[in-house]
Motif scaffolding. Structure first.
Motif, PDB file in Angstrom:
ATOM      1  N   LYS A  13       6.847  35.724  54.797  1.00 57.38           N
ATOM      2  CA  LYS A  13       6.888  34.981  56.053  1.00 57.38           C
ATOM      3  C   LYS A  13       7.603  35.760  57.142  1.00 57.38           C
ATOM      4  CE  LYS A  13       6.906  30.440  53.814  1.00 57.38           C
ATOM      5  NZ  LYS A  13       7.644  29.153  53.665  1.00 57.38           N
ATOM      6  N   ASN A  14       8.668  36.485  56.771  1.00 58.56           N
ATOM      7  CA  ASN A  14       9.461  37.229  57.757  1.00 58.56           C
ATOM      8  C   ASN A  14      10.005  38.493  57.094  1.00 58.56           C
ATOM      9  OD1 ASN A  14      11.045  38.152  59.807  1.00 58.56           O
ATOM     10  ND2 ASN A  14      12.623  36.590  59.591  1.00 58.56           N
ATOM     11  N   PRO A  15       9.487  39.663  57.435  1.00 54.13           N
ATOM     12  CA  PRO A  15       9.928  40.901  56.791  1.00 54.13           C
ATOM     13  C   PRO A  15      11.356  41.294  57.133  1.00 54.13           C
ATOM     14  CG  PRO A  15       8.464  41.389  58.621  1.00 54.13           C
ATOM     15  CD  PRO A  15       8.445  39.906  58.453  1.00 54.13           C
ATOM     16  N   VAL A  16      11.937  40.710  58.194  1.00 56.08           N
ATOM     17  CA  VAL A  16      13.309  41.027  58.585  1.00 56.08           C
ATOM     18  C   VAL A  16      14.237  39.989  57.966  1.00 56.08           C
ATOM     19  CG1 VAL A  16      14.908  41.400  60.488  1.00 56.08           C
ATOM     20  CG2 VAL A  16      12.497  42.009  60.752  1.00 56.08           C
ATOM     21  N   ASN A  17      14.878  40.322  56.855  1.00 54.92           N
ATOM     22  CA  ASN A  17      15.794  39.366  56.245  1.00 54.92           C
ATOM     23  C   ASN A  17      17.091  40.054  55.855  1.00 54.92           C
ATOM     24  OD1 ASN A  17      14.845  40.849  54.118  1.00 54.92           O
ATOM     25  ND2 ASN A  17      13.828  39.167  53.085  1.00 54.92           N
ATOM     26  N   SER A  18      18.172  39.288  55.852  1.00 57.97           N
ATOM     27  CA  SER A  18      19.503  39.815  55.582  1.00 57.97           C
ATOM     28  C   SER A  18      20.337  38.728  54.910  1.00 57.97           C
ATOM     29  CB  SER A  18      20.192  40.274  56.868  1.00 57.97           C
ATOM     30  OG  SER A  18      19.444  41.268  57.531  1.00 57.97           O
ATOM     31  N   ILE A  19      21.519  39.122  54.466  1.00 52.32           N
ATOM     32  CA  ILE A  19      22.486  38.182  53.898  1.00 52.32           C
ATOM     33  C   ILE A  19      23.690  38.145  54.830  1.00 52.32           C
ATOM     34  CG2 ILE A  19      24.037  37.721  51.953  1.00 52.32           C
ATOM     35  CD1 ILE A  19      22.056  39.230  50.175  1.00 52.32           C
ATOM     36  N   ILE A  20      24.171  36.928  55.136  1.00 52.75           N
ATOM     37  CA  ILE A  20      25.372  36.759  55.944  1.00 52.75           C
ATOM     38  C   ILE A  20      26.485  36.237  55.040  1.00 52.75           C
ATOM     39  CG2 ILE A  20      26.432  35.460  57.829  1.00 52.75           C
ATOM     40  CD1 ILE A  20      23.801  35.535  59.285  1.00 52.75           C
ATOM     41  N   LEU A  21      27.609  36.937  55.001  1.00 52.58           N
ATOM     42  CA  LEU A  21      28.736  36.589  54.132  1.00 52.58           C
ATOM     43  C   LEU A  21      29.976  36.316  54.980  1.00 52.58           C
ATOM     44  CD1 LEU A  21      30.173  36.421  51.345  1.00 52.58           C
ATOM     45  CD2 LEU A  21      30.471  38.903  51.475  1.00 52.58           C
ATOM     46  N   LEU A  22      30.516  35.115  54.868  1.00 54.81           N
ATOM     47  CA  LEU A  22      31.741  34.726  55.576  1.00 54.81           C
ATOM     48  C   LEU A  22      32.850  34.489  54.560  1.00 54.81           C
ATOM     49  CD1 LEU A  22      33.296  33.723  58.126  1.00 54.81           C
ATOM     50  CD2 LEU A  22      32.408  31.448  57.617  1.00 54.81           C
ATOM     51  N   ILE A 103      22.445  36.916  64.467  1.00 52.34           N
ATOM     52  CA  ILE A 103      21.077  36.424  64.312  1.00 52.34           C
ATOM     53  C   ILE A 103      20.197  36.894  65.470  1.00 52.34           C
ATOM     54  CG2 ILE A 103      19.647  34.340  64.232  1.00 52.34           C
ATOM     55  CD1 ILE A 103      21.994  32.968  62.798  1.00 52.34           C
ATOM     56  N   GLY A 104      20.766  36.926  66.674  1.00 60.04           N
ATOM     57  CA  GLY A 104      20.015  37.435  67.815  1.00 60.04           C
ATOM     58  C   GLY A 104      19.582  38.876  67.610  1.00 60.04           C
ATOM     59  N   GLY A 105      20.477  39.668  67.005  1.00 58.69           N
ATOM     60  CA  GLY A 105      20.126  41.053  66.715  1.00 58.69           C
ATOM     61  C   GLY A 105      19.008  41.151  65.698  1.00 58.69           C
ATOM     62  N   LEU A 106      19.072  40.324  64.638  1.00 58.23           N
ATOM     63  CA  LEU A 106      18.033  40.350  63.611  1.00 58.23           C
ATOM     64  C   LEU A 106      16.676  39.956  64.186  1.00 58.23           C
ATOM     65  CD1 LEU A 106      19.970  38.715  60.630  1.00 58.23           C
ATOM     66  CD2 LEU A 106      19.509  41.137  61.007  1.00 58.23           C
ATOM     67  N   LEU A 107      16.678  39.007  65.127  1.00 58.72           N
ATOM     68  CA  LEU A 107      15.426  38.558  65.726  1.00 58.72           C
ATOM     69  C   LEU A 107      14.818  39.607  66.650  1.00 58.72           C
ATOM     70  CD1 LEU A 107      16.326  34.840  66.552  1.00 58.72           C
ATOM     71  CD2 LEU A 107      14.880  35.685  64.695  1.00 58.72           C
ATOM     72  N   SER A 108      15.620  40.593  67.060  1.00 53.54           N
ATOM     73  CA  SER A 108      15.114  41.605  67.990  1.00 53.54           C
ATOM     74  C   SER A 108      14.734  42.908  67.284  1.00 53.54           C
ATOM     75  CB  SER A 108      16.171  41.900  69.070  1.00 53.54           C
ATOM     76  OG  SER A 108      17.305  42.548  68.506  1.00 53.54           O
ATOM     77  N   VAL A 109      14.665  42.897  65.954  1.00 45.16           N
ATOM     78  CA  VAL A 109      14.241  44.093  65.216  1.00 45.16           C
ATOM     79  C   VAL A 109      12.779  44.392  65.559  1.00 45.16           C
ATOM     80  CG1 VAL A 109      13.733  45.049  62.936  1.00 45.16           C
ATOM     81  CG2 VAL A 109      15.865  43.821  63.321  1.00 45.16           C
ATOM     82  N   VAL A 110      12.511  45.610  66.011  1.00 43.47           N
ATOM     83  CA  VAL A 110      11.147  45.995  66.401  1.00 43.47           C
ATOM     84  C   VAL A 110      10.569  47.069  65.486  1.00 43.47           C
ATOM     85  CG1 VAL A 110      11.443  45.362  68.825  1.00 43.47           C
ATOM     86  CG2 VAL A 110      12.065  47.668  68.072  1.00 43.47           C
TER      87      VAL A 110
END
Length: 253
Positions: A13-22, A103-110
């Motif tokens: 569905k979305n090739p740009v995926n990551s893990i966020i750890l807090l 998240i804004g950065g991940l959405l702007s991956v080109v």
């Protein structure tokens, strides 16, 4: 379903995926070091093999250290090992903005799987080394070929790398061919592979040099790399308790 399978399936569905750890606490995992017989944090063991040694594209972990009590060293190492980023969050009011920026950065991956190849355009010109930071790079074939694995790129993002080459003496005035550069990447929107095409880099060789001029852009990048390398050495010294030596390294730079 295991975590890795969830991430792999989400790429359909979305090739740009990551893990966020807090995290707001200290790492309680330690491993025994046979070198100095002391208990030290083994941060690589905190990550699953699928993250450290991925079969396909790496999945970055973006870590966020919350408050003054978090283990910044552990969070930084986890982000560094996975190709992610580390951010410090001072208080609860900053959490929303920090996550939004990430998240804004991940959405702007080109561009994904960006790969730079460099080839000597003259067999007498040898590639001596590459300063590519945490990006993987190789120099092969006796310095005639090299490459850099850049990975993901955001919209309007620029990446700078220092390339060191040995250029032979020339008794002929005119241009000398140095390097052939090519870039390939996968378009994040379409999934298609794009090749920018080979470009050749040359320099002019005058009979005599009357004025020595420094390229400010190259000089700035050189100083930045040297400073980063000294910061790594200073941090390693500080981790061993050698605070005076760490301070000396930073002051000298």
């Amino acid at each position: 379903m295991q975590r890795q399978e969830v991430l792999e399936e989400s790429r359909y569905k979305n090739p740009v995926n990551s893990i966020i750890l807090l995290s707001d606490g200290q790492d309680t995992y330690t491993a025994f070091s046979q070198n100095n017989r002391s208990s030290v944090s083994n941060y690589d063991c905190l990550l699953p093999p699928s993250i450290l040694h991925p079969v396909g594209r790496a999945i970055p972990i973006h870590t966020f250290g919350f408050g003054s009590d978090h283990d910044s060293l552990a969070m930084h190492r986890i982000a560094e090992a996975s190709g992610g980023t580390f951010s410090f969050i001072e208080d609860t009011s900053s959490i929303q903005n920090a996550f939004a920026q990430c998240i804004g950065g991940l959405l702007s991956v080109v561009a994904q799987e960006t790969h730079v190849t460099l080839e000597s355009a003259n067999r007498r010109v040898k590639i001596r080394g590459i300063k590519s930071g945490s990006y993987g790079s190789r120099v092969e074939n006796g310095g005639l070929n090299s490459s850099i694995d850049v990975g993901d790129l955001y919209a309007d993002e620029q990446r700078s790398f220092l390339l060191f080459v040995n250029v032979p003496r020339s008794g002929i005035e005119g241009p000398t061919k140095l390097i052939k550069v090519n870039v390939t990447y996968k378009d994040a929107a379409t999934g298609s592979v794009v090749e920018l095409g080979e470009q050749e880099v040359s320099i002019q060789r005058p009979e005599t040099v009357t004025e020595y001029q420094i390229c400010i852009e190259v000089e700035r990048e050189t100083v930045r790399v040297q400073a980063m390398e000294d910061m790594v050495v200073a941090r390693a010294a500080a981790e061993q308790g050698e605070m005076t030596e760490a301070g000396r390294i930073l002051v000298q730079r």
